[in-house]
Scaffold this motif. Structure first.
Motif, PDB file in Angstrom:
ATOM      1  N   LEU A 243      48.981  33.865  35.443  1.00  0.00           N
ATOM      2  CA  LEU A 243      49.982  34.906  35.221  1.00  0.00           C
ATOM      3  C   LEU A 243      50.861  34.573  34.022  1.00  0.00           C
ATOM      4  CD1 LEU A 243      51.219  35.832  38.814  1.00  0.00           C
ATOM      5  CD2 LEU A 243      49.748  37.160  37.327  1.00  0.00           C
ATOM      6  N   MET A 244      51.267  33.300  33.929  1.00  0.00           N
ATOM      7  CA  MET A 244      52.166  32.915  32.831  1.00  0.00           C
ATOM      8  C   MET A 244      51.487  33.073  31.483  1.00  0.00           C
ATOM      9  SD  MET A 244      54.314  29.690  34.170  1.00  0.00           S
ATOM     10  CE  MET A 244      55.700  29.933  33.112  1.00  0.00           C
ATOM     11  N   GLY A 245      50.247  32.627  31.389  1.00  0.00           N
ATOM     12  CA  GLY A 245      49.544  32.728  30.111  1.00  0.00           C
ATOM     13  C   GLY A 245      49.003  34.119  29.866  1.00  0.00           C
ATOM     14  N   GLY A 246      48.650  34.794  30.965  1.00  0.00           N
ATOM     15  CA  GLY A 246      47.989  36.076  30.808  1.00  0.00           C
ATOM     16  C   GLY A 246      48.920  37.260  30.844  1.00  0.00           C
ATOM     17  N   ALA A 247      50.232  36.999  30.849  1.00  0.00           N
ATOM     18  CA  ALA A 247      51.184  38.101  30.933  1.00  0.00           C
ATOM     19  C   ALA A 247      51.280  38.880  29.631  1.00  0.00           C
ATOM     20  CB  ALA A 247      52.556  37.573  31.322  1.00  0.00           C
ATOM     21  N   ILE A 248      50.477  38.486  28.654  1.00  0.00           N
ATOM     22  CA  ILE A 248      50.634  39.055  27.309  1.00  0.00           C
ATOM     23  C   ILE A 248      50.556  40.578  27.295  1.00  0.00           C
ATOM     24  CG2 ILE A 248      48.195  38.485  26.864  1.00  0.00           C
ATOM     25  CD1 ILE A 248      49.129  38.183  23.905  1.00  0.00           C
ATOM     26  N   VAL A 249      49.637  41.148  28.068  1.00  0.00           N
ATOM     27  CA  VAL A 249      49.493  42.611  28.055  1.00  0.00           C
ATOM     28  C   VAL A 249      50.739  43.265  28.634  1.00  0.00           C
ATOM     29  CG1 VAL A 249      48.150  44.531  28.950  1.00  0.00           C
ATOM     30  CG2 VAL A 249      47.007  42.451  28.225  1.00  0.00           C
ATOM     31  N   THR A 250      51.152  42.789  29.809  1.00  0.00           N
ATOM     32  CA  THR A 250      52.341  43.344  30.435  1.00  0.00           C
ATOM     33  C   THR A 250      53.567  43.129  29.553  1.00  0.00           C
ATOM     34  OG1 THR A 250      51.317  42.492  32.428  1.00  0.00           O
ATOM     35  CG2 THR A 250      53.470  43.493  32.663  1.00  0.00           C
ATOM     36  N   GLU A 251      53.667  41.948  28.972  1.00  0.00           N
ATOM     37  CA  GLU A 251      54.830  41.651  28.149  1.00  0.00           C
ATOM     38  C   GLU A 251      54.880  42.570  26.929  1.00  0.00           C
ATOM     39  OE1 GLU A 251      55.278  37.552  27.204  1.00  0.00           O
ATOM     40  OE2 GLU A 251      55.680  36.988  29.278  1.00  0.00           O
ATOM     41  N   ARG A 252      53.736  42.876  26.368  1.00  0.00           N
ATOM     42  CA  ARG A 252      53.687  43.754  25.202  1.00  0.00           C
ATOM     43  C   ARG A 252      54.121  45.159  25.572  1.00  0.00           C
ATOM     44  NH1 ARG A 252      51.331  43.106  20.068  1.00  0.00           N
ATOM     45  NH2 ARG A 252      50.777  45.234  19.618  1.00  0.00           N
ATOM     46  N   ILE A 253      53.599  45.651  26.695  1.00  0.00           N
ATOM     47  CA  ILE A 253      53.906  47.030  27.082  1.00  0.00           C
ATOM     48  C   ILE A 253      55.405  47.195  27.335  1.00  0.00           C
ATOM     49  CG2 ILE A 253      53.590  48.751  28.906  1.00  0.00           C
ATOM     50  CD1 ILE A 253      50.714  47.678  29.176  1.00  0.00           C
ATOM     51  N   PHE A 254      55.990  46.244  28.072  1.00  0.00           N
ATOM     52  CA  PHE A 254      57.389  46.397  28.455  1.00  0.00           C
ATOM     53  C   PHE A 254      58.337  45.663  27.507  1.00  0.00           C
ATOM     54  CE2 PHE A 254      55.064  47.304  32.352  1.00  0.00           C
ATOM     55  CZ  PHE A 254      55.664  48.486  32.745  1.00  0.00           C
ATOM     56  N   ASN A 255      57.829  45.231  26.369  1.00  0.00           N
ATOM     57  CA  ASN A 255      58.660  44.576  25.367  1.00  0.00           C
ATOM     58  C   ASN A 255      59.427  43.381  25.927  1.00  0.00           C
ATOM     59  OD1 ASN A 255      59.519  44.478  22.660  1.00  0.00           O
ATOM     60  ND2 ASN A 255      61.505  45.311  23.251  1.00  0.00           N
ATOM     61  N   ILE A 256      58.720  42.530  26.644  1.00  0.00           N
ATOM     62  CA  ILE A 256      59.347  41.336  27.200  1.00  0.00           C
ATOM     63  C   ILE A 256      59.066  40.176  26.249  1.00  0.00           C
ATOM     64  CG2 ILE A 256      59.386  39.761  29.165  1.00  0.00           C
ATOM     65  CD1 ILE A 256      58.288  42.174  30.814  1.00  0.00           C
ATOM     66  N   HIS A 257      60.122  39.493  25.819  1.00  0.00           N
ATOM     67  CA  HIS A 257      59.937  38.425  24.837  1.00  0.00           C
ATOM     68  C   HIS A 257      59.677  37.105  25.536  1.00  0.00           C
ATOM     69  CE1 HIS A 257      61.340  41.029  21.533  1.00  0.00           C
ATOM     70  NE2 HIS A 257      61.938  41.626  22.536  1.00  0.00           N
ATOM     71  N   GLY A 258      58.525  36.989  26.120  1.00  0.00           N
ATOM     72  CA  GLY A 258      58.210  35.785  26.870  1.00  0.00           C
ATOM     73  C   GLY A 258      57.113  34.976  26.212  1.00  0.00           C
ATOM     74  N   VAL A 259      56.426  34.190  27.032  1.00  0.00           N
ATOM     75  CA  VAL A 259      55.405  33.281  26.541  1.00  0.00           C
ATOM     76  C   VAL A 259      54.251  34.036  25.864  1.00  0.00           C
ATOM     77  CG1 VAL A 259      53.684  31.594  27.267  1.00  0.00           C
ATOM     78  CG2 VAL A 259      55.969  31.529  28.219  1.00  0.00           C
ATOM     79  N   GLY A 260      53.833  35.126  26.487  1.00  0.00           N
ATOM     80  CA  GLY A 260      52.721  35.896  25.936  1.00  0.00           C
ATOM     81  C   GLY A 260      53.035  36.392  24.542  1.00  0.00           C
ATOM     82  N   TYR A 261      54.247  36.879  24.364  1.00  0.00           N
ATOM     83  CA  TYR A 261      54.673  37.388  23.063  1.00  0.00           C
ATOM     84  C   TYR A 261      54.658  36.279  22.008  1.00  0.00           C
ATOM     85  CZ  TYR A 261      58.158  38.778  19.570  1.00  0.00           C
ATOM     86  OH  TYR A 261      58.829  39.006  18.406  1.00  0.00           O
ATOM     87  N   GLN A 262      55.229  35.123  22.374  1.00  0.00           N
ATOM     88  CA  GLN A 262      55.282  34.011  21.415  1.00  0.00           C
ATOM     89  C   GLN A 262      53.875  33.523  21.061  1.00  0.00           C
ATOM     90  OE1 GLN A 262      57.735  33.187  19.764  1.00  0.00           O
ATOM     91  NE2 GLN A 262      59.526  33.858  20.900  1.00  0.00           N
ATOM     92  N   LEU A 263      53.010  33.472  22.063  1.00  0.00           N
ATOM     93  CA  LEU A 263      51.640  33.031  21.799  1.00  0.00           C
ATOM     94  C   LEU A 263      50.927  34.010  20.876  1.00  0.00           C
ATOM     95  CD1 LEU A 263      50.148  31.629  25.112  1.00  0.00           C
ATOM     96  CD2 LEU A 263      50.224  30.518  22.884  1.00  0.00           C
TER      97      LEU A 263
END
Lengths: 307, 543
Positions: A243-263
């Protein structure tokens, strides 16, 4: 038990070194990142050379790796291309993603296990078929579809949530993204729990408990559920890292500046410092989560002993 | 016992979750209207630290445009360079310039702006050890090769061509004739810097201090920057609103969604997928205006097969095979304009833009195209491979469309193929290592609205961005003459003659001019994009 933990911790070292080395080599294969730093034009050669030496890119890959690992053990993860320390980036990204992951895991545990227990106890009944069908739908619909639909309906059309999460990412804004992120795993947790419960319902110890005349609630929670949770806990444990590494899709959609975004940003800009740093931490998360899962087995099933 | 705690814990979690969702709803657009109203705008994470001489992309440039004012400023409508801090810039020989600055200007921290503020900033920008990516802007100033040699270490730390005369005057000596040099001074790299920039660099970076209409209230790297109107700003272009909140979006689709949901006031990058809905979604609050950006196909002239008389005909033939109007309409939804010269419409006719300069060579004509390519001996190597980076933008679509055009014109399915490269950095690597054997995607965003900027850096022999290594003596000669010419009108004419040389040899195929596209909420008005496709924030009115 103590010796087991120590042995497991020691085993982590080669895994950790191997994983980081692999990531390091992979990022390196992508080529010279400095070339992309100056936009649609060539960097002037002197500045490019200077930047290369500043980021240590003029050395051989092995030298780079050794220096990098040396620095990592002193807590220095290097500097990203925009001049920020990677540790600062982690400091801002990981808390957000951890919050998101916690929300997702809580949903998985509460909804997933509840549905699993209900359907497992009522196999073949209408509620079982309904939930099975629902989980099938959830599993087959990709996360970005669920995410975009949730955003469109809840965020834009009905105005119940904010379509984009604010930079500080407070817990209440992460409920819907967390649910979206959890959705697929949640369906798996439901199905795993259901099967496990249904299987153990016929086990001898459950029959004994029933024969002893224990209250139904106690039979289900103490005897049936506890033993049925082993595969579920295994799944959830490995899911934490995913979940932590793969959150990139969700983070992109909801504009969450987390690990997925930084990666994502790090890979796009070929910023090896960011990518390797973040993946290193994710590797540790995976390893620790796995260890905790293994230790939980003994708690759930007293027959399991570690030596 | 354990069962009970479990249940209690679960119940708590559910309560928290429910309570949290309940308060998660509702919009939160804050602030009043009028000149105190604060608007929110989409932003991307700047790639480099926010230093004037180190910022070469739009996202960082956006902030610099709000926080800094230089000697000149480009008129947001016409693109013409107008005096800002400069009161006069004089020269008699196009080499020695005497610059006088207006008095009464200060940085937002109260420090006076003097000639030294400029000279120190320029020296800092040029100095090799500071790693400034825009250092080459100072390359025309005398002594640059000492401060910033191509190889080896610097032998000086200050540019010998810069001299402070007194508080309000300094002189610049160039290493070559360059009559339009004063017009380049509106570029952000030439901004003045306060002394805190040097004495407390990391503090300055975390909260830059400038002299523009806005000051930075707070800056969370990678997430958000709050800018507020600086009340004591001495310039004539004071901000018409209370401030701007720049919010970083990881995806321009999310920014667009936020705009339609009413949580964001301005988006300056409409996602391609939304272009067909944008007019109805925003009912007239959509801007689509030309920007100083041109896209071209460049050729590897370092490969002998592309450097023959026959290959010239092939290049012209390829240009004729491309159906520009159709591609800009169907693929780009009219956010590109078919190119008919090598500059940009934002220059205006007086600035050097000449519609139709390319003539029949840029007009779709498949039969003539086939004839020209045949006469030129066919495509060198037998197959046209167009290289592009596949990681950003929608380059694949238009490259495939061009190849389709070429294949149809030649009646051969395999005459042209796209050649994707994984990342932008790798694409740039292959270009600078001269590895490409066929044409490749090239784009140019102007640094300043001058015809010189569209020609010299791209096509002059061994120029910094001449990636195709096209070289032509007549072209170089005409550019030199144009730079030496003190009369702007005749300088522009000479540049256009040089452009004619470029056309006759088809040194690069012009494809289309890129537009800036933006959408905004009904909370704000008077929104426009400047020729650099950056919103003119200080003129936006909040209701």
């Amino acid at each position: 038990m103590g010796r087991y933990v120590i042995r497991r911790l020691l085993q982590m070292i080669p895994v950790f070194i191997g994983a980081t080395l692999l990531i390091f080599l992979m990022v390196n294969v992508m080529g010279d990142p400095i070339a992309g730093l100056c936009g649609d034009r060539a960097c002037d050669p002197a500045t490019a050379a200077q930047l290369r030496s500043q980021f240590g890119l003029d050395k051989s890959v092995w030298q780079q790796y050794l220096t990098y690992m040396g620095n990592v053990f002193t807590g220095d993860f290097g500097t990203a291309f925009n001049g920020e320390k990677v540790t600062d980036l982690m400091g801002s990204a990981f808390p957000v993603t951890i919050r998101l992951t916690v929300v997702a895991i809580v949903f998985e545990i509460i909804i997933g296990i509840t549905f699993g227990v209900i359907t497992g106890l009522r196999r073949g009944r209408p509620i079982d078929s309904t939930v099975l069908l629902l989980t099938l739908v959830v599993i087959s619909v990709p996360t970005f579809v669920t995410g975009l639909l949730a955003q469109l309906f809840l965020g834009v059309n009905w105005g119940i949530i904010e379509p984009a999460v604010s930079p500080s990412a407070p817990l209440n804004q992460l409920i819907v993204p967390g649910l979206v992120l959890a959705s697929v795993s949640l369906a798996y947790v439901t199905r795993l729990t259901r099967t496990s419960i249904a299987e153990n319902r016929r086990a001898d110890y459950v029959r004994t408990a029933v024969a002893k005349g224990l209250p139904k609630r106690r039979i289900i929670v103490r005897h049936l559920l506890r033993n049925s949770l082993i595969p579920v806990v295994t799944f959830i444990g490995t899911d934490i890292g995913a979940l932590m590494g793969g959150a990139i899709v969700t983070e992109r959609i909801f504009n969450i500046h987390g690990v997925g975004y930084q990666l994502y940003q790090g890979i796009l800009r070929q910023n090896s410092q960011t990518v390797v740093g973040f993946v290193t931490v994710l590797v540790i998360v995976f390893l620790v989560a796995n260890l905790i899962v293994d230790l939980l087995y003994a708690v759930l099933d007293p027959r399991i002993r570690y030596a | 016992m354990r069962g009970a705690t479990h249940a209690k814990w679960a119940a708590c979690a559910v309560t928290v979750a429910l309570a949290a969702t309940a308060c998660g709803g509702g919009g939160s657009s804050s602030g009043g209207g009028g000149s105190n109203g604060v608007l929110s705008s989409s932003w991307g994470d700047p790639q480099n630290p926010l230093e004037p001489a180190n910022t070469n992309e739009v996202q960082g440039g956006k902030v610099l445009d709000m926080v800094f004012r230089g000697l000149k400023r480009y008129n947001p409508k016409t693109g013409k360079a107008e005096n800002m801090l400069a009161s006069k810039i004089e020269t008699t020989d196009s080499v020695n310039f005497k610059i006088t600055i207006k008095s009464g200007w200060t940085f937002s921290n109260g420090e006076k702006i003097t000639a030294k503020s400029f000279v120190d900033a320029w020296n800092y920008g040029a100095d090799l050890k500071n790693n400034q990516k825009n250092a080459y802007f100072f390359g025309y100033i005398d002594g640059y090769d000492k401060v910033h040699p191509d190889t080896g270490s610097a032998t000086a730390t200050t540019l010998s061509g810069l001299k402070v005369v007194n508080d309000t005057t300094f002189t610049v000596k160039l290493n070559q004739k360059f009559s339009t040099f004063p017009d380049t001074l509106g570029y952000a790299a030439f901004a003045p810097l306060p002394s805190e920039f040097y004495t407390n660099h990391s503090a300055w970076l975390s909260k830059p201090i400038g002299n523009g209409p806005y000051t930075i209230k707070s800056y969370t790297k990678g997430s958000e920057m709050s800018l507020r109107t600086w009340d004591k700003y001495p310039g004539s272009d004071k901000a018409q609103n209370g401030g701007v909140d720049l919010k970083v979006y990881t995806d321009n689709n999310t920014a667009y969604t936020d705009l339609t949901a009413g949580n964001l006031d301005l988006v300056d990058d409409i996602p391609a997928a939304q272009l067909k809905n944008v007019k109805s979604d925003l009912s007239g609050r959509y801007i689509n205006t030309p920007a100083g950006i041109i896209q071209t196909l460049a050729f590897p002239f370092y490969k002998p097969e592309w450097n023959t008389a026959g290959a010239k005909k092939v290049r012209i033939g390829l240009s004729m095979a491309i159906n520009r109007p159709q591609i800009t309409k169907t693929i780009f939804a009219d956010t590109r304009t078919p190119a008919t010269d090598w500059t940009s419409p934002v220059l205006g006719a007086a600035g050097g833009y000449k519609a139709g300069l390319c003539g029949s060579s840029c007009t779709y004509n498949p039969t003539e195209a086939k004839k020209m390519i045949k006469e030129g001996g066919g495509i060198p190597g037998g197959q046209l491979k167009i290289t592009y980076n596949a990681d950003t933008g929608s380059h694949k679509e238009w490259i495939d469309a061009i190849c389709n055009n070429v294949n149809n014109a030649l009646g051969n399915d395999k005459a042209c193929v796209g050649n994707p490269v994984g990342t932008f950095a790798d694409f740039r690597n292959q270009i600078s290592a001269k590895k490409l054997s066929g044409p490749f995607r090239a784009g140019w965003q102007m640094d300043y609205p001058l015809i010189q900027n569209f020609l010299q850096p791209l096509y002059y022999t061994n120029a910094s961005s001449n990636d195709g290594h096209w070289t032509n003596k007549t072209f170089d000669k005409l550019v030199n003459e144009a730079n030496a010419d003190t009369d702007t009108a005749s300088a522009v004419q000479k540049f256009q003659q040089a452009e004619g040389v470029l056309r006759d040899d088809m040194g690069a195929i012009p494809l289309w001019y890129q537009n800036g596209s933006a959408g905004y909420s009904d909370r704000i008005s008077n929104v426009a994009l400047n020729p650099f496709s950056v919103p003119v924030y200080n003129e936006i009115k909040v209701h």
